[in-house]
Design a protein around this motif. Sequence first.
Motif, PDB file in Angstrom:
ATOM      1  N   PRO A   1      53.061  47.043  54.054  1.00 54.57           N
ATOM      2  CA  PRO A   1      51.627  46.878  54.312  1.00 54.57           C
ATOM      3  C   PRO A   1      50.756  47.475  53.214  1.00 54.57           C
ATOM      4  CG  PRO A   1      52.744  47.470  56.334  1.00 54.57           C
ATOM      5  CD  PRO A   1      53.766  47.594  55.243  1.00 54.57           C
ATOM      6  N   PHE A   2      51.151  48.630  52.685  1.00 54.36           N
ATOM      7  CA  PHE A   2      50.383  49.221  51.585  1.00 54.36           C
ATOM      8  C   PHE A   2      50.471  48.346  50.342  1.00 54.36           C
ATOM      9  CE2 PHE A   2      49.873  52.982  54.073  1.00 54.36           C
ATOM     10  CZ  PHE A   2      48.852  53.711  53.492  1.00 54.36           C
ATOM     11  N   TYR A   3      51.648  47.803  50.059  1.00 57.41           N
ATOM     12  CA  TYR A   3      51.779  46.898  48.920  1.00 57.41           C
ATOM     13  C   TYR A   3      50.850  45.697  49.080  1.00 57.41           C
ATOM     14  CZ  TYR A   3      56.232  49.354  47.994  1.00 57.41           C
ATOM     15  OH  TYR A   3      57.204  50.292  47.743  1.00 57.41           O
ATOM     16  N   ASN A   4      50.784  45.168  50.297  1.00 61.51           N
ATOM     17  CA  ASN A   4      49.976  43.968  50.528  1.00 61.51           C
ATOM     18  C   ASN A   4      48.495  44.231  50.282  1.00 61.51           C
ATOM     19  OD1 ASN A   4      52.425  42.875  51.312  1.00 61.51           O
ATOM     20  ND2 ASN A   4      51.962  42.924  53.500  1.00 61.51           N
ATOM     21  N   VAL A   5      48.014  45.376  50.770  1.00 57.01           N
ATOM     22  CA  VAL A   5      46.607  45.724  50.568  1.00 57.01           C
ATOM     23  C   VAL A   5      46.344  46.035  49.100  1.00 57.01           C
ATOM     24  CG1 VAL A   5      44.836  47.455  51.068  1.00 57.01           C
ATOM     25  CG2 VAL A   5      46.218  46.508  52.926  1.00 57.01           C
ATOM     26  N   TYR A   6      47.257  46.791  48.485  1.00 53.00           N
ATOM     27  CA  TYR A   6      47.054  47.145  47.084  1.00 53.00           C
ATOM     28  C   TYR A   6      47.036  45.901  46.206  1.00 53.00           C
ATOM     29  CZ  TYR A   6      47.521  49.050  42.453  1.00 53.00           C
ATOM     30  OH  TYR A   6      47.299  49.331  41.139  1.00 53.00           O
ATOM     31  N   ALA A   7      47.896  44.939  46.492  1.00 47.51           N
ATOM     32  CA  ALA A   7      47.940  43.717  45.686  1.00 47.51           C
ATOM     33  C   ALA A   7      46.606  42.993  45.730  1.00 47.51           C
ATOM     34  CB  ALA A   7      49.061  42.802  46.182  1.00 47.51           C
ATOM     35  N   PHE A   8      45.971  42.977  46.894  1.00 41.71           N
ATOM     36  CA  PHE A   8      44.634  42.367  46.976  1.00 41.71           C
ATOM     37  C   PHE A   8      43.644  43.129  46.103  1.00 41.71           C
ATOM     38  CE2 PHE A   8      40.395  42.930  48.755  1.00 41.71           C
ATOM     39  CZ  PHE A   8      39.904  41.630  48.647  1.00 41.71           C
ATOM     40  N   CYS A   9      43.622  44.449  46.245  1.00 40.35           N
ATOM     41  CA  CYS A   9      42.671  45.265  45.473  1.00 40.35           C
ATOM     42  C   CYS A   9      42.890  45.094  43.972  1.00 40.35           C
ATOM     43  CB  CYS A   9      42.808  46.734  45.854  1.00 40.35           C
ATOM     44  SG  CYS A   9      42.397  47.108  47.571  1.00 40.35           S
ATOM     45  N   ARG A  10      44.160  45.121  43.557  1.00 44.54           N
ATOM     46  CA  ARG A  10      44.479  44.996  42.140  1.00 44.54           C
ATOM     47  C   ARG A  10      44.095  43.624  41.599  1.00 44.54           C
ATOM     48  NH1 ARG A  10      44.527  48.404  38.656  1.00 44.54           N
ATOM     49  NH2 ARG A  10      42.988  46.923  37.881  1.00 44.54           N
ATOM     50  N   THR A  11      44.380  42.591  42.387  1.00 51.71           N
ATOM     51  CA  THR A  11      44.068  41.225  41.954  1.00 51.71           C
ATOM     52  C   THR A  11      42.568  41.031  41.809  1.00 51.71           C
ATOM     53  OG1 THR A  11      46.071  40.335  42.988  1.00 51.71           O
ATOM     54  CG2 THR A  11      44.277  38.786  42.558  1.00 51.71           C
ATOM     55  N   ALA A  12      41.803  41.500  42.790  1.00 52.40           N
ATOM     56  CA  ALA A  12      40.344  41.359  42.726  1.00 52.40           C
ATOM     57  C   ALA A  12      39.777  42.142  41.551  1.00 52.40           C
ATOM     58  CB  ALA A  12      39.727  41.829  44.038  1.00 52.40           C
ATOM     59  N   ASP A  13      40.299  43.349  41.334  1.00 56.10           N
ATOM     60  CA  ASP A  13      39.844  44.173  40.210  1.00 56.10           C
ATOM     61  C   ASP A  13      40.121  43.473  38.882  1.00 56.10           C
ATOM     62  OD1 ASP A  13      38.748  46.320  38.904  1.00 56.10           O
ATOM     63  OD2 ASP A  13      40.472  47.629  39.144  1.00 56.10           O
ATOM     64  N   ASP A  14      41.293  42.869  38.760  1.00 56.68           N
ATOM     65  CA  ASP A  14      41.640  42.160  37.530  1.00 56.68           C
ATOM     66  C   ASP A  14      40.734  40.949  37.317  1.00 56.68           C
ATOM     67  OD1 ASP A  14      43.606  43.970  36.957  1.00 56.68           O
ATOM     68  OD2 ASP A  14      45.268  42.705  37.640  1.00 56.68           O
ATOM     69  N   LEU A  15      40.393  40.259  38.388  1.00 54.31           N
ATOM     70  CA  LEU A  15      39.472  39.131  38.267  1.00 54.31           C
ATOM     71  C   LEU A  15      38.132  39.594  37.713  1.00 54.31           C
ATOM     72  CD1 LEU A  15      40.128  37.211  41.615  1.00 54.31           C
ATOM     73  CD2 LEU A  15      40.871  36.539  39.321  1.00 54.31           C
ATOM     74  N   ALA A  16      37.693  40.776  38.147  1.00 55.14           N
ATOM     75  CA  ALA A  16      36.405  41.305  37.698  1.00 55.14           C
ATOM     76  C   ALA A  16      36.452  41.756  36.244  1.00 55.14           C
ATOM     77  CB  ALA A  16      35.990  42.473  38.592  1.00 55.14           C
ATOM     78  N   ASP A  17      37.554  42.386  35.849  1.00 52.65           N
ATOM     79  CA  ASP A  17      37.608  43.021  34.529  1.00 52.65           C
ATOM     80  C   ASP A  17      38.227  42.162  33.435  1.00 52.65           C
ATOM     81  OD1 ASP A  17      36.366  45.271  35.450  1.00 52.65           O
ATOM     82  OD2 ASP A  17      38.211  46.425  35.745  1.00 52.65           O
ATOM     83  N   GLU A  18      39.030  41.186  33.807  1.00 56.33           N
ATOM     84  CA  GLU A  18      39.777  40.447  32.799  1.00 56.33           C
ATOM     85  C   GLU A  18      39.333  38.995  32.631  1.00 56.33           C
ATOM     86  OE1 GLU A  18      43.927  40.920  33.561  1.00 56.33           O
ATOM     87  OE2 GLU A  18      43.840  43.122  33.531  1.00 56.33           O
TER      88      GLU A  18
END
Length: 293
Positions: free
Chosen positions: A43-60
């Motif tokens: 469950p933590f991996y699943n939530v973190y993957a969302f956060c990381r993906t959204a952050d990458d969309l914003a920054d990259e």
Amino acid sequence: MSKSDAGTMSVKKAEQECRRIALSHYENFLVASVLLPRRLKQPFYNVYAFCRTADDLADESANPTSALRALDQCQTSLDAAFAGRPAAGIFTALAKTIEQFQLEKQPFNDLLDAFRQDQQKTRYETMGELLDYCRRSANPVGRIVLRLAAIDADTADLERSDQICTGLQLANFWQDVARDHAIGRVYLPQSELLAWGVSKEMLSEMIQRQTTYPQMKAAIQAQCDRTQTYFDCGEPLCDHVPKWLGRNLRLFVGGGRATLEAIRAVDFDVIRVRPRVSKATQVGLILRSLIGP
């Protein structure tokens, strides 16, 4: 293969992708995951993957327009996941976690809102404006974690969680003044800079010369002292949560404090050099978390 079997395979594949994202992007998360109960790792991996993906969309993304478009698509996928109609990929895994833990949607919306703001707002006038940004960019993560831990937090503990998350965000800002300026962002509020005699022109001059004037050092020192109080106020949360979570929180609070110490160690000269927490300090923090109370 039956429809049910296909659905199970889809979830497993999505969870594998979330696990890959979580364990390949963030060293501290990899360490923290060791401290997680087995039942909560995915469950933590699943939530973190969302956060990381959204952050990458914003920054990259190539430019702010592309980033906003990608974040809007991410919002659509998030809406569908909360509605029980997830898109393929990580959102399939996230939807399972949303249902399992009855996660609230607002923290996820707040994160996406903060990522959008980064595309449109590059400077802050007051500390109040910056703290409002932290309320949406950092604090939601702590609240999601408490929910995953099945903690029915009272108002005081939610506030302590917010203090820790805001402190971590602020410490990163003071560490990355030069790096953020290079991508067109200044998080240190204008009112705080002016209070110490630092104008926009002076900041640009310091960046050009790659040095930190005494006025700027004083401004950074004041912010570090203020940020320290966030950790002081938030750390009691470590004693109000299950032991495994308390250890994780102490790891992150310790990392935040160590970042402030690294800034002090370079005499607040954050434009000339990016302060770094030494490997020895990182190892010490990890060991204390692993063998701590």
